[in-house]
Design an enzyme around this catalytic site. Structure first.
Site, PDB file in Angstrom:
ATOM      1  N   SER A 121       0.824  -1.216   0.000  1.00 35.48           N
ATOM      2  CA  SER A 121       0.000   0.000   0.000  1.00 35.48           C
ATOM      3  C   SER A 121       0.855   1.262   0.000  1.00 35.48           C
ATOM      4  CB  SER A 121      -0.907   0.018   1.227  1.00 35.48           C
ATOM      5  OG  SER A 121      -1.618  -1.194   1.327  1.00 35.48           O
TER       6      SER A 121
HETATM    7  N1  SAH Z   1      -1.015  -4.920   4.067  1.00 34.49           N
HETATM    8  C1  SAH Z   1      -0.242  -5.166   2.864  1.00 34.49           C
HETATM    9  C2  SAH Z   1      -0.957  -4.766   1.595  1.00 34.49           C
HETATM   10  C3  SAH Z   1      -1.951  -5.762   1.266  1.00 34.49           C
HETATM   11  S1  SAH Z   1      -2.614  -5.884  -0.347  1.00 34.49           S
HETATM   12  C4  SAH Z   1       1.129  -4.546   2.923  1.00 34.49           C
HETATM   13  O1  SAH Z   1       1.436  -3.862   3.905  1.00 34.49           O
HETATM   14  O2  SAH Z   1       1.907  -4.783   1.998  1.00 34.49           O
HETATM   15  C5  SAH Z   1      -3.999  -6.901   0.106  1.00 34.49           C
HETATM   16  C6  SAH Z   1      -3.677  -8.314   0.480  1.00 34.49           C
HETATM   17  O3  SAH Z   1      -4.905  -8.918   0.882  1.00 34.49           O
HETATM   18  C7  SAH Z   1      -3.167  -9.159  -0.674  1.00 34.49           C
HETATM   19  O4  SAH Z   1      -1.921  -9.699  -0.359  1.00 34.49           O
HETATM   20  C8  SAH Z   1      -4.225 -10.241  -0.838  1.00 34.49           C
HETATM   21  O5  SAH Z   1      -3.694 -11.526  -1.163  1.00 34.49           O
HETATM   22  C9  SAH Z   1      -4.858 -10.275   0.543  1.00 34.49           C
HETATM   23  N2  SAH Z   1      -6.220 -10.841   0.593  1.00 34.49           N
HETATM   24  C10 SAH Z   1      -7.270 -10.626  -0.234  1.00 34.49           C
HETATM   25  N3  SAH Z   1      -8.336 -11.350   0.177  1.00 34.49           N
HETATM   26  C11 SAH Z   1      -7.953 -12.026   1.294  1.00 34.49           C
HETATM   27  C12 SAH Z   1      -8.606 -12.942   2.187  1.00 34.49           C
HETATM   28  N4  SAH Z   1      -9.874 -13.313   2.024  1.00 34.49           N
HETATM   29  N5  SAH Z   1      -7.893 -13.438   3.224  1.00 34.49           N
HETATM   30  C13 SAH Z   1      -6.599 -13.090   3.433  1.00 34.49           C
HETATM   31  N6  SAH Z   1      -5.927 -12.230   2.622  1.00 34.49           N
HETATM   32  C14 SAH Z   1      -6.597 -11.697   1.575  1.00 34.49           C
END
Ligand code: SAH
Length: 213
Positions: A61
């Site tokens: 992000s």
């Molecule tokens: N917090 C992260 C950014 C995350 S991007 C950072 O600091 O880099 C969003 C993430 O959510 C992705 O890696 C995606 O795989 C995950 N995601 C999406 N749906 C999900 C679910 N149902 N359970 C767990 N993770 C999920």
């Protein structure tokens, strides 16, 4: 990749100018080197205020959004925090500086393993990582003082609301499409749930089930 003090100063200045004013959050963000969480050619852009691609087609992000979400979560040193969407691990590392313990979950095993390796390299010992569909939360460790979703849901997932302690706070992006999402804060009170709408954001969607990698 190493960055000089001036680059890091400018990074903190940018965060402040975009509304990240909480001193504890800024200190935590100063302590975590974003370059550690970005692999390959994009690592040299770690201190720019933009989202960047990571493995599995996901993104790390935008730092100012990470700061604003962390600030909105109002984490205290005794808190047990659940993060849904480990991604690179950057957000979890920042939470680990503010909370007692962080549980972080992603649906891609590959991302979880990579993040765990960076936590180990940096001697971060208060994060527990796991691979699962995080929309069910983590019943074994519930209730949580704070819950942060970093993927956008259509509505706050019921199991997560159920795992929030009275007085607990959950911050998440909600929206029906990729284009229009808002960041909301849900607070559990003795009698129900209070909702605040914070700002417009854009996140990858919360998906069902495990990822393929
Ligand atoms: N917090 C992260 C950014 C995350 S991007 C950072 O600091 O880099 C969003 C993430 O959510 C992705 O890696 C995606 O795989 C995950 N995601 C999406 N749906 C999900 C679910 N149902 N359970 C767990 N993770 C999920």
């Amino acid at each position: 990749m190493t960055f000089d003090a001036a680059t890091k100063m400018e990074f903190l200045y940018t965060l402040r100018s975009k509304g990240v004013t909480d001193a504890r959050v800024l200190t935590a963000m100063e302590q975590v080197d974003r370059a550690d969480y970005i692999k390959g050619t994009f690592a040299d852009r770690a201190y720019e205020d933009m989202p960047l691609p990571i493995a599995c087609g996901q993104t790390i992000s935008q730092p100012s959004v990470v700061g604003l979400m962390t600030q909105a979560l109002q984490v205290s040193p005794r808190d047990k925090v659940l993060e849904i969407g480990t991604g690179s691990g950057y957000q979890a590392a920042i939470l680990s500086k503010l909370a007692r313990r962080v549980y972080t979950v992603d649906r891609y095993r590959r991302l979880v393993h990579a993040a765990r390796a960076v936590f180990e390299q940096n001697d971060i010992t208060n994060i527990t990582t796991f691979t699962a569909d995080g929309s069910h939360g983590f019943a074994e460790q519930a209730p949580f003082d704070r819950i942060l979703l970093t993927a956008a849901a259509e509505d706050p997932p019921g199991p997560l609301l159920a795992q929030l302690r009275v007085g607990g706070v959950m911050v998440l992006p909600v929206g029906q499409s990729d284009a229009v999402q808002s960041l909301i804060r849900v607070t559990r009170t003795e009698t129900g749930l209070d909702y605040d709408e914070l700002r417009a954001v854009r996140f990858v969607p919360l998906l069902e089930g495990l990822g393929q990698e």
